[in-house]
Design a protein around this motif. Structure first.
Motif, short mmCIF file in Angstrom:
data_model
loop_
_atom_site.label_atom_id
_atom_site.label_comp_id
_atom_site.label_asym_id
_atom_site.label_seq_id
_atom_site.Cartn_x
_atom_site.Cartn_y
_atom_site.Cartn_z
N TYR B 73 5.34 12.88 10.63
CA TYR B 73 4.82 12.73 9.16
C TYR B 73 4.98 14.26 8.71
O TYR B 73 5.49 14.38 7.60
N ALA B 79 4.91 8.91 6.07
CA ALA B 79 4.04 8.13 6.66
C ALA B 79 4.96 6.95 7.25
O ALA B 79 5.30 6.28 6.68
N ILE B 317 -2.44 16.48 8.88
CA ILE B 317 -1.17 16.20 9.30
C ILE B 317 0.06 17.32 9.93
O ILE B 317 0.04 18.36 9.14
#
Lengths: 284, 372, 468
Positions: B73, B79, B317
Motif C-alpha cells: 500500500y 490498496a 498505512i
C-alpha cells in the motif's frame, strides 16, 4: 497597523445564497479598502508561519505581496482565502469579517483566487471550465436541472455568451472546445484568470501568476491585468519576481519571516534598508 | 489539588480532542458493563480470557497478513484488493502439500483427492490425522510451499497485472486489483470446489486446559505454533527493516517514492523485494490461519481482507509495527465484541472501529513513523 | 414537467458524432445501441434455433436478457453519477440495494399478528407503492449517513468504508437479534439467515392495477386492466402458442418492458442531471475539488447530493431486481454484485451516460447472461451429459488426451468461470481501454449547446473536435 485588539472574533454575518453580497457597513472607508488583514497569526505544529501580519489593499489598485521563500506569503494567502483558518487575527472583506470562512464562502463574497500552478479541470473543455465559475447558477440546484429545464437553459444561454466574450477578451476563444488538459502552461494561466473573472469578483488574489510564463505571454497577462484594474477590479498579487512587482504595482507589501517587514510605493520599498537586508542577507 | 488537575485535564481533552474523550467514555462504560456481567454471573472470567486469547491468535494472523498489504500500500501506493485471495491461494497450495505428504503420496487416498485438499469430501483432514505434533513434516512442508507459492503468485500478478499500469495512479490499480481478486477467488473455487473442508480433526489437536479462576481455558499446540511462526517472522521483518540496506531502501521508498528514485535506490528491485516479503508472509499467514482454525474454504481470505484493511489503517498505512498492533487490536475487538453485542455483529464492530478511525484519524496510530 | 425541446436539441448535436465499435462505424450512439441489441438478440435466437431449443425457453431467454440489460444499464447509470461524474468511489453498492428491497419488504409485507405461531415475520401491510418509496428513501438515507463523515476521505478510503458498510448491512440482515421482533403490535424483522418471503403484491400486478384506476372508474370493475386486458386478452392469447403456464412467459416480458421504461426514466433523469450546471460542478469536483471550492461552490453539498441520489437509485434498482424473486436472503447481497456493476460501468466508460447504458447492455448480454445461455445451449446439444464431480476427475483424462471430461466440467461450472472471465476482462480493460470499450466519449456538461452565440463575429469555432 498593529493596534493590538484582543477582541474576540466576531461571528461573520452570514450572507445567504442570494446575490446581495455587498458591504453592510457602507462607510467611505469600506469603499476604499476592500481587504483589511489584522494581527494574522498561523502556526503549524509549533512552527509559526505567519506572525502578527496586517495590511490593507486599496480598491482599484494592484498591490504586490513579496518576500523571500518561507516568508509566509502563501500561508497569508491561504488564511485570507479560507484554505487555512488562522490561529488569531481578522480578515475583513468589504467591511465584513470573513475570518475562518470556507473557501467557497470567501469566493462567493467576491474575493477570488488563482493558484500558483494553474489548476485547470483537465478532462473538461475550456468552455466547461469557464461555465463552472459563474455564481448562483439556477441549474446548480438539482431539482431545477431536472425539472425546470427552460429556466435553466435561459440562464445558460446568457452564461455561454459571457464565457465566449471573456475568452475573446483573453484571445483564447480558438481553444474553447479543447480539453483544458491539452493547453500549454501559459494558456492555462490565461484560462484560470478568465475563469476567475466569470465569478464576478470584486477583487482577485493571484498566486504567482507569472511563474513559468514566457516573456511574450507575461506581457499579455500584464496587459490584461492592467485593463481589468482600469475597469475597477482590485488585485493582490503574490510574486517571487521583485522587478515585476516593482514595475507594475502601486503599492508593495514585503513579508519576512512571517511578519510584514514594510509596505509602501515601489520606490520606498526599493530604498528600504531592511528589505535589502532581507533579500540579500542570504535568505533567498 | 489533584482532583482539580484531573478536572482541568479532562476539560482540555474534551475541548481539544472530543473524539478521544468520547472513546474514553465508551471504554469506561464497556469496562463497567463487564464488571456488572461478572458480578451477575452473566459471564465468567475464564470466558473473557478465552475470548482474549482467541482475539490474540486472530490478531497474529491479521497482523502477519497485514504487513504485506501495508508494505505494498505504501510503496506501490494502492490498496490491493487481491491480497485476501493471495491468502487463500497460499493456504490451498500449502494444504495440498500437507495433505499429499500426510496422505502418504496416495497411500490413504488418490493423489488427485489429496492435491485438491479433499474436494467434494473425497478425503478428510481428520482421517489423515494432521496436526503439528503427529505430522510435523507435512505441516512444515505445507508452510514452506504456501510461502513459496504465494511469493510466486504475487510476483506473477505484479509482472502481468500491476506493473503495466504502475504509472497510472492508485485508483486504476485498485480497480484492477479487484478484477484480479475475483479472477483468483473463483479460479480457486473452480479448481477446489465450493465446499468448506475440515483440515484437522476437531479435538484431536494436543492441548492443555488449565483452570483459571472460575473455569478452564484451552490452549492448543496450534496456538503455540502460530505464536512461534508469527512472532518469529515479525521479529525477522523488524530486523530486516532496521539492519539491512534493503530495509532502509524500503523505508525510504515508502516515505517518498520520487525522492528515493532521485537518490538512486533501485526502485524495481525494492518493489520486487516488497512483493517477495509481503507475499511470503501472506502465504504463511494463510496456511497458519487454516491450521489454527481447522477449516479451509475458497473465500477465507476475502472474509479476512476487510479485517486486514482495518488493521492496516488503524496502525497507519506503511507502518509494519502499525500493521501488527492494528492486527492485534482488530483481532481482539472482533473476538471480544461478543461480550457486549450479539455475535452476529462482532465483525461489524471491527469494521465500525475501522470506519471510526478512517474518519477521525486517517493517518492511523503510528502516523509519521512510516515503515519504521 | 417542462417540455424536452432544448434537451432534444442538445441530444441531436451529440448524436452527430460518429462512433465506432470493433471497427464498424455507426452514425450515432442510438443507432449503435440499437444495432448492438438487435445483433445480440439475433445471436441468442440463432444459437437457440440451430440446436432446436424449445420456443418457450427461447422466448423466456430473451425476456430475461432484456431484464438483465435494463438492470445493469440502470445500475451503471447510477454508479456513473457517483464515480463517473463526482469521483466518489462507492464499492458498497450492494448494501444500498439490500436496504432498498428489505425496507420495501418490511413496509409492504402483509401483517402477521403476534398470535400466529407461524415463524414467518410479517410487515406493515401498506401498499407496494409506499413500500417502494420507503425503500428508496431508506437507501438514500443510508447514503446520507455514510456520506456525512466519509466524503472528506480520499477515494481509496471511501472505497474501503463503503464496502465495509455494505458488509455491515449484510451482517445486520443475517443477525439473529434483528431477525424477528414485535414493534407496536406488528411482528417485524429481517428474517436472519432465512431471509424474507416477499409475499406482497407482485410488482407487475401492482403496477397494472394502479394504471387501471381510470379504467376501473369507467367500467366500474376493480382491476379492469389486470383481469380483463392483461390476463383476459394477452395471457390467454399467448396460451394459444405456449399452452403450459403462459402467464410466466408474459410476465417475464411485461416486467422486462416495465424495466426498459424505468431505464428510460433513469436515462432522462441522469442525462439532465449531468448535462446541467449541477453536473458541471460535479465534474469539476472530480477534476479538482479545491479549485471548485475556490470558485465559490459548496463542494461538500454537491458531493452529498450526488452520493445520496446515486444511493437512492441503487435502492430502487435493488427493489426492481430482487422484488420479483419471491424471497430474499442476506447472502445474495455479496460484493460480487457490486463488482458486476463496476465492470458494466468500466466497459461503457466512466463519465458517460450513453456509455453506461451500453456498458450495462454489453455486460448483461455477453458477460453475465451469455455464458449462462451458452451453458444451457451446450448442455441441451449434448443431451444433459453428466460432468465429472471434481477437478481431478476432469483433469486426469487429459493425460490420455481425452479433454471431454474437462470440457464438461468447465461447462458445468460456468458460473464460477464466468467470474474469472469477468475479473480478467476488468484487468484487460484497465490495461488497454481505461476509458471504456468504446473509447473516450465526450459529453459536455451543459444544458444548452455551447456554440458561439450567433450574431457575434462568425469566424467562430474552428477549434476542432480533438478527442485526444
Amino acid at each position: 497597523m498593529s493596534e493590538a485588539t484582543g477582541e474576540s472574533r466576531s461571528e461573520p454575518a452570514h450572507v445567504g445564497d442570494d446575490e446581495e453580497l455587498t458591504a453592510t457597513r457602507g462607510t467611505a472607508d469600506v469603499n476604499e479598502i476592500p481587504l483589511r488583514v489584522r494581527n494574522l497569526r498561523k502556526t503549524f505544529g509549533g512552527i509559526t508561519a505567519v506572525d502578527n501580519a496586517g495590511f490593507e489593499v486599496e480598491r482599484g489598485t494592484m498591490t504586490g505581496l513579496i518576500g523571500p521563500n518561507g516568508a509566509g506569503k502563501s500561508t497569508t494567502f491561504n488564511c485570507i482565502t479560507g484554505v487555512h483558518t488562522p490561529d488569531s487575527g481578522v480578515v475583513e472583506f468589504n467591511g465584513t469579517d470573513i475570518t475562518g470562512l470556507e473557501p467557497y464562502e470567501v469566493a462567493n463574497r467576491g474575493l477570488v483566487r488563482t493558484f500558483q500552478i494553474a489548476r485547470e479541470l483537465s478532462e473538461m473543455t475550456v468552455l466547461e471550465n469557464m461555465l463552472v465559475a459563474p455564481k448562483n447558477q439556477r441549474g446548480e440546484k438539482l431539482w431545477r436541472s431536472v425539472l425546470a429545464r427552460e429556466d435553466v437553459n435561459q440562464q445558460e444561454y446568457e452564461l455561454v455568451e459571457r464565457a465566449w466574450e471573456t475568452l475573446d477578451f483573453f484571445d483564447i476563444d480558438h481553444l474553447a472546445e479543447e480539453y483544458a488538459g491539452n493547453l500549454s502552461g501559459g494558456q492555462r494561466k490565461l484560462l484560470e484568470l478568465a475563469r476567475a473573472l466569470l465569478t464576478d469578483p470584486d477583487m482577485l488574489l493571484l498566486d504567482e501568476p507569472f511563474a513559468g510564463v514566457n516573456p511574450t505571454l507575461e506581457e499579455r497577462l500584464l496587459e490584461h491585468i492592467h485593463d481589468l484594474r482600469d475597469q475597477g477590479y482590485t488585485f493582490l498579487i503574490v510574486e517571487h519576481d521583485m522587478d515585476l512587482i516593482m514595475q507594475n504595482c502601486s503599492k508593495v507589501i514585503v513579508m519576512h519571516q512571517g511578519n510584514i517587514l514594510t509596505e509602501g510605493t515601489p520606490d520606498q520599498v526599493r530604498n528600504n534598508e531592511q528589505v535589502i537586508e532581507a533579500y540579500l542577507g542570504g535568505e533567498v | 489539588m489533584e482532583t482539580a488537575n484531573i478536572v482541568q485535564n479532562g476539560r482540555q481533552l474534551v475541548t481539544k480532542n472530543p473524539m478521544a474523550a468520547f472513546l474514553i467514555v465508551v471504554g469506561v462504560v464497556l469496562i463497567i458493563d463487564v464488571v456488572r456481567q461478572l458480578a451477575t454471573g452473566d459471564i465468567t472470567f475464564s470466558r473473557i480470557l478465552s475470548l482474549l486469547w482467541d482475539g490474540l491468535m486472530r490478531g497474529l494472523v491479521i497482523g502477519l497478513a497485514g504487513i504485506g498489504l501495508s508494505m505494498t500500500y505504501s510503496i506501490l501506493n494502492f490498496a490491493n484488493f487481491a491480497h485476501g485471495d493471495y491468502i487463500t491461494a497460499g493456504a490451498f497450495a500449502g494444504w495440498a502439500t500437507t495433505y499429499l505428504i500426510a496422505g502418504g503420496f496416495g497411500a490413504e487416498s488418490s493423489v488427485g483427492s489429496l492435491l485438491l485438499v479433499g474436494a467434494g469430501g473425497s478425503v478428510f483432514g481428520g482421517t489423515l490425522g494432521i496436526n503439528v505434533v503427529s505430522t510435523p513434516l507435512a505441516v512444515v512442508a505445507g508452510l514452506i510451499v504456501a510461502c513459496g507459492f504465494t511469493i510466486a503468485l504475487a510476483l506473477l500478478m505484479d509482472r502481468f497485472v500491476f506493473k503495466p499500469i504502475r504509472g497510472s495512479g492508485g485508483i486504476p490499480l485498485l480497480i484492477t486489483s479487484i478484477g484480479a481478486a475475483f479472477a483468483i477467488r473463483y479460479l480457486l473455487r473452480f479448481v477446489f470446489d465450493p465446499g468448506t473442508r475440515g483440515t484437522t480433526a476437531a479435538g484431536a489437536v494436543p492441548d492443555i486446559r488449565p483452570t483459571i479462576i472460575d473455569g478452564s481455558v484451552v490452549f492448543t499446540m496450534h496456538d503455540l505454533a502460530l505464536i512461534v511462526v508469527a512472532g518469529g517472522l515479525m521479529l525477522g521483518v523488524h530486523l530486516l527493516l532496521q539492519r539491512t540496506k534493503l530495509g532502509k531502501a524500503m523505508r525510504a521508498m515508502s516515505d517518498d517514492q520520487s525522492l528515493s528514485r532521485i537518490t538512486g535506490i533501485p526502485t524495481e528491485r525494492v518493489i520486487r523485494a516488497t512483493w517477495i516479503i509481503g507475499g511470503g508472509l501472506t502465504g504463511v499467514s494463510g496456511f497458519m490461519f487454516v491450521l489454527w482454525k481447522g477449516t479451509l474454504s475458497w473465500n477465507d481470505g476475502w472474509l479476512l481482507l476487510l479485517l486486514i484493511f482495518a488493521a492496516v489503517i488503524l496502525g497507519g498505512i506503511g507502518s509494519v509495527y502499525g500493521a501488527i498492533v492494528g492486527g492485534l487490536i482488530i483481532g481482539i475487538v472482533a473476538s471480544t465484541a461478543v461480550i457486549w453485542i450479539p455475535s452476529g455483529f462482532a465483525r461489524a464492530a471491527a469494521f465500525f472501529v475501522m470506519i471510526l478511525f478512517l474518519v477521525v484519524r486517517p493517518q492511523g496510530i503510528f502516523a509519521g513513523r512510516s515503515t519504521a | 414537467m417542462t417540455d424536452t425541446e432544448p434537451d432534444d436539441e442538445y441530444a441531436q448535436r451529440d448524436d452527430e458524432e460518429e462512433v465506432s465499435f470493433f471497427g464498424i462505424t455507426f452514425p450515432n450512439d442510438g443507432t449503435m445501441l440499437l444495432v448492438l441489441l438487435l445483433a445480440t438478440y439475433a445471436l441468442y435466437l440463432i444459437a437457440g434455433a440451430v440446436i432446436g431449443f424449445p420456443v418457450r425457453g427461447l422466448v423466456n431467454q430473451l425476456g430475461q436478457l432484456t431484464f438483465w440489460i435494463a438492470l445493469f444499464a440502470m445500475s451503471a447509470l447510477a454508479l456513473n453519477l457517483q464515480w463517473g461524474y463526482t469521483g466518489l468511489f462507492n464499492i458498497g453498492i450492494v448494501g444500498f440495494m439490500a436496504t432498498g428491497v428489505y425496507v420495501t419488504a418490511i413496509i409492504s409485507k402483509p401483517v402477521y399478528g403476534t398470535g400466529t405461531s407461524a415463524a414467518q415475520v410479517g410487515g406493515l401491510g401498506l401498499p407496494l407503492s409506499v413500500g417502494i418509496l420507503g425503500g428508496v428513501l431508506a437507501a438514500g438515507l443510508l447514503g446520507f449517513l455514510a456520506a456525512l463523515p466519509a466524503l472528506r476521505l480520499r477515494a481509496d478510503y471511501l472505497a474501503i468504508v463503503t464496502i465495509a458498510l455494505s458488509e455491515i448491512v449484510r451482517f445486520a440482515l443475517l443477525s439473529n437479534t434483528l431477525s424477528e421482533g414485535t414493534v407496536g403490535g406488528y411482528t417485524l424483522g429481517l428474517g436472519g439467515g432465512n431471509g424474507l418471503i416477499l409475499d406482497f403484491t407482485d410488482p407487475l400486478e401492482a403496477l397494472i392495477r394502479a394504471l387501471s384506476l381510470p379504467f376501473d372508474l369507467v367500467t366500474g370493475q376493480e382491476g379492469f386492466l389486470w383481469t380483463e386486458i392483461y390476463i383476459g386478452i394477452i395471457v390467454n392469447g399467448i396460451s394459444v402458442f405456449t399452452p403450459g403456464n403462459p402467464k410466466s412467459v408474459v410476465d417475464t416480458f411485461a416486467y422486462a418492458a416495465v424495466l426498459l421504461l424505468v431505464l428510460g426514466g433513469f436515462y432522462v433523469l441522469l442525462r439532465r442531471t449531468g448535462n446541467s450546471p449541477f453536473g458541471r460542478v460535479l465534474k469539476a469536483i472530480r477534476e479538482d475539488e479545491d479549485v471548485t471550492n475556490a470558485l465559490g461552490k459548496n463542494t461538500n453539498q454537491f458531493k452529498i447530493k450526488s452520493f445520496v441520489v446515486g444511493c437512492a437509485l441503487m435502492g430502487l434498482i435493488g427493489i426492481l431486481w430482487f422484488g420479483t424473486q419471491g424471497s430474499v436472503t442476506p447472502n445474495t447481497f455479496r460484493p460480487r454484485i457490486t463488482f458486476y456493476i463496476w465492470i458494466a460501468l468500466i466497459i461503457g466508460g466512466a463519465g458517460s451516460n450513453t456509455g453506461s447504458v451500453m456498458g450495462g447492455a454489453i455486460f448483461a448480454a455477453f458477460l453475465f447472461q451469455g455464458p449462462r445461455y451458452a451453458k444451457n445451449v451446450i448442455e441441451t446439444v449434448l443431451g444433459e451429459p453428466s460432468a465429472p464431480s471434481s477437478f481431478s476427475q476432469a483433469v486426469a483424462p487429459i493425460l490420455s488426451a481425452d479433454i471431454v471430461p474437462f470440457f464438461l466440467y468447465t461447462v458445468d461450472n460456468m458460473r464460477q468461470l464466468q467470474l474469472v472471465l469477468m475479473g480478467v476482462v476488468l484487468i484487460v480493460l484497465m490495461h488497454r481501454r481505461p476509458d471504456g470499450l468504446l473509447g473516450h466519449r465526450k459529453e459536455i456538461a451543459s444544458s444548452v449547446p455551447l456554440d458561439r452565440p450567433t450574431g457575434n463575429k462568425s469566424l467562430a469555432s474552428d477549434g476542432g473536435e480533438t478527442d485526444e
